[in-house]
Design a protein around this motif. Structure first.
Motif, PDB file in Angstrom:
ATOM      1  N   ARG A   1       0.715  -0.985  -0.127  1.00  0.00           N
ATOM      2  CA  ARG A   1      -0.261   0.014  -0.065  1.00  0.00           C
ATOM      3  C   ARG A   1       0.912   1.122  -0.141  1.00  0.00           C
ATOM      4  O   ARG A   1       0.602   2.300   0.691  1.00  0.00           O
ATOM      5  N   VAL A   2       1.944   1.226  -0.765  1.00  0.00           N
ATOM      6  CA  VAL A   2       2.901   2.362  -0.656  1.00  0.00           C
ATOM      7  C   VAL A   2       2.410   3.527  -1.220  1.00  0.00           C
ATOM      8  O   VAL A   2       1.480   3.929  -1.859  1.00  0.00           O
ATOM      9  N   GLY A   3       2.550   4.601  -0.116  1.00  0.00           N
ATOM     10  CA  GLY A   3       2.117   5.941  -0.541  1.00  0.00           C
ATOM     11  C   GLY A   3       0.710   5.993   0.268  1.00  0.00           C
ATOM     12  O   GLY A   3       0.235   7.235   0.122  1.00  0.00           O
ATOM     13  N   ARG A   4       0.071   5.045   0.834  1.00  0.00           N
ATOM     14  CA  ARG A   4      -1.249   4.980   1.312  1.00  0.00           C
ATOM     15  C   ARG A   4      -0.900   4.752   2.867  1.00  0.00           C
ATOM     16  O   ARG A   4      -0.204   3.890   3.259  1.00  0.00           O
ATOM     17  N   LEU A   5      -1.987   5.227   3.592  1.00  0.00           N
ATOM     18  CA  LEU A   5      -2.105   4.985   5.033  1.00  0.00           C
ATOM     19  C   LEU A   5      -2.563   3.383   5.242  1.00  0.00           C
ATOM     20  O   LEU A   5      -3.208   2.955   4.622  1.00  0.00           O
ATOM     21  N   THR A   6      -1.578   2.962   6.243  1.00  0.00           N
ATOM     22  CA  THR A   6      -2.168   1.745   6.625  1.00  0.00           C
ATOM     23  C   THR A   6      -2.448   1.375   8.090  1.00  0.00           C
ATOM     24  O   THR A   6      -1.585   1.870   8.795  1.00  0.00           O
ATOM     25  N   SER A   7      -3.393   1.283   8.626  1.00  0.00           N
ATOM     26  CA  SER A   7      -3.784   1.325  10.023  1.00  0.00           C
ATOM     27  C   SER A   7      -3.198   0.181  10.546  1.00  0.00           C
ATOM     28  O   SER A   7      -2.846  -0.728  10.286  1.00  0.00           O
ATOM     29  N   ARG A   8      -3.131   0.515  12.293  1.00  0.00           N
ATOM     30  CA  ARG A   8      -2.519  -0.334  13.057  1.00  0.00           C
ATOM     31  C   ARG A   8      -3.505  -1.716  12.838  1.00  0.00           C
ATOM     32  O   ARG A   8      -3.001  -2.834  12.887  1.00  0.00           O
ATOM     33  N   ALA A   9      -4.935  -1.466  12.622  1.00  0.00           N
ATOM     34  CA  ALA A   9      -5.612  -2.743  12.503  1.00  0.00           C
ATOM     35  C   ALA A   9      -5.425  -3.571  11.479  1.00  0.00           C
ATOM     36  O   ALA A   9      -5.389  -4.800  11.487  1.00  0.00           O
ATOM     37  N   GLN A  10      -5.255  -2.830  10.224  1.00  0.00           N
ATOM     38  CA  GLN A  10      -4.821  -3.560   9.210  1.00  0.00           C
ATOM     39  C   GLN A  10      -3.422  -4.382   9.192  1.00  0.00           C
ATOM     40  O   GLN A  10      -3.242  -5.513   8.807  1.00  0.00           O
ATOM     41  N   LEU A  11      -2.537  -3.817  10.002  1.00  0.00           N
ATOM     42  CA  LEU A  11      -1.040  -4.521  10.338  1.00  0.00           C
ATOM     43  C   LEU A  11      -1.211  -5.631  11.027  1.00  0.00           C
ATOM     44  O   LEU A  11      -0.827  -6.820  10.639  1.00  0.00           O
ATOM     45  N   VAL A  12      -2.146  -5.712  12.114  1.00  0.00           N
ATOM     46  CA  VAL A  12      -2.274  -6.665  13.271  1.00  0.00           C
ATOM     47  C   VAL A  12      -3.133  -7.489  12.233  1.00  0.00           C
ATOM     48  O   VAL A  12      -2.820  -8.979  12.440  1.00  0.00           O
ATOM     49  N   GLU A  13      -4.058  -7.471  11.464  1.00  0.00           N
ATOM     50  CA  GLU A  13      -4.871  -8.483  10.692  1.00  0.00           C
ATOM     51  C   GLU A  13      -3.996  -9.005   9.936  1.00  0.00           C
ATOM     52  O   GLU A  13      -4.186 -10.312   9.531  1.00  0.00           O
ATOM     53  N   SER A  14      -2.957  -8.551   9.195  1.00  0.00           N
ATOM     54  CA  SER A  14      -2.112  -9.020   8.138  1.00  0.00           C
ATOM     55  C   SER A  14      -0.910  -9.973   9.080  1.00  0.00           C
ATOM     56  O   SER A  14      -0.315 -10.891   8.216  1.00  0.00           O
ATOM     57  N   LEU A  15      -0.703  -9.609  10.304  1.00  0.00           N
ATOM     58  CA  LEU A  15       0.415 -10.381  10.909  1.00  0.00           C
ATOM     59  C   LEU A  15       0.038 -11.592  11.737  1.00  0.00           C
ATOM     60  O   LEU A  15       0.675 -12.527  11.840  1.00  0.00           O
ATOM     61  N   CYS A  16      -1.203 -11.564  12.481  1.00  0.00           N
ATOM     62  CA  CYS A  16      -1.370 -12.306  13.329  1.00  0.00           C
ATOM     63  C   CYS A  16      -2.382 -13.499  13.027  1.00  0.00           C
ATOM     64  O   CYS A  16      -3.146 -13.497  12.046  1.00  0.00           O
ATOM     65  N   ASN A  17      -1.949 -14.665  13.920  1.00  0.00           N
ATOM     66  CA  ASN A  17      -3.002 -15.801  13.627  1.00  0.00           C
ATOM     67  C   ASN A  17      -3.989 -15.667  14.653  1.00  0.00           C
ATOM     68  O   ASN A  17      -4.143 -15.141  15.717  1.00  0.00           O
ATOM     69  N   TRP A  18      -5.049 -16.648  14.326  1.00  0.00           N
ATOM     70  CA  TRP A  18      -6.403 -16.541  15.469  1.00  0.00           C
ATOM     71  C   TRP A  18      -5.767 -16.796  16.884  1.00  0.00           C
ATOM     72  O   TRP A  18      -6.284 -16.318  17.723  1.00  0.00           O
TER      73      TRP A  18
END
Length: 226
Positions: free
Chosen positions: A165-182
């Motif tokens: 998402r270069v040049g665009r904002l990535t929220s903390r929630a989006q980062l957590v969603e992409s990094l963590c497992n259930w």
């Protein structure tokens, strides 16, 4: 990359999940077809679906058919005990991208996953470039000029999410969603540590992680900080 595994054999599910996590992927597990269908319909943040055919509640073939009928283009790797040319043709015609018959070696499974992710990336931009920084998303590698960056799986996950998402904002929630497992919660402190370490490793390359206070992060040219 985020992967959904739909497999009701606990031993097989644990083995492929461990292999994917070792490769730096975030993994979610479901053990029946109805739940897999619901997750794919409601969330669909996935880069790959690993799908068993013999699932309870809803057969894997039906999960695949419903997925493609909704127009989803997520790559699907089918793993199944069902053999035979006619069955392979049927599953590929339903929309599977690849097919593995149980039992299979994890080395072959990993190779099939890498090939599928490369194929998907090649439809867009297989290698992202921003100044002196280069990021190979399917290969999970990054360089400054010709020097490879030594990144942990979590640090690369942050970089991949931001680079996509270069040049665009990535929220903390989006980062957590992409990094963590259930089953593996990512704390705010854990995310902050990963961002800090990534920022330190990018220092001096002309590309940095910019913090947007209260909102999230952005990857951009310039030595961003804060």
């Amino acid at each position: 990359m985020r992967v959904l595994i739909a497999e009701d054999d606990r031993a097989i599910a644990a083995g492929v999940a461990a292999a994917l996590r070792h490769g730096g992927h975030a993994v979610d597990l479901v053990d029946d077809g109805a739940r897999a269908d619901a997750m794919l319909d409601e969330h669909s943040p996935y880069d790959l679906l690993v799908l068993d055919l013999g699932l309870p509640k809803l057969d894997g073939s039906d999960v695949l058919h419903r997925l493609r009928r909704r127009g989803a283009e997520i790559p699907v790797l089918v793993i199944t005990a069902r053999e035979g040319l006619r069955e392979r043709v049927r599953i590929l015609d339903l929309g599977a991208d690849d097919y593995l018959v149980k039992p299979f070696a994890l080395d072959e499974f990993n190779a099939r996953v890498r090939a599928l992710l490369r194929r998907v990336a090649s439809k867009g931009t297989p290698e992202l470039k921003l100044g002196r920084l280069r990021v190979d998303l399917p290969g999970q590698r990054a360089w400054i000029d010709e020097t490879a960056l030594d990144l942990t799986a979590r640090e690369f996950g942050v970089l991949a999410a931001l680079a996509s998402r270069v040049g665009r904002l990535t929220s903390r929630a989006q980062l957590v969603e992409s990094l963590c497992n259930w089953d593996q919660e990512l704390t705010d402190n854990g995310l902050d540590i990963a961002v800090h370490r990534l920022r330190r490793k990018l220092h001096g390359c002309g590309t940095g992680v910019r913090t947007i206070r209260g909102l999230g992060y952005m990857l951009e040219e310039g030595e961003a900080g804060g």
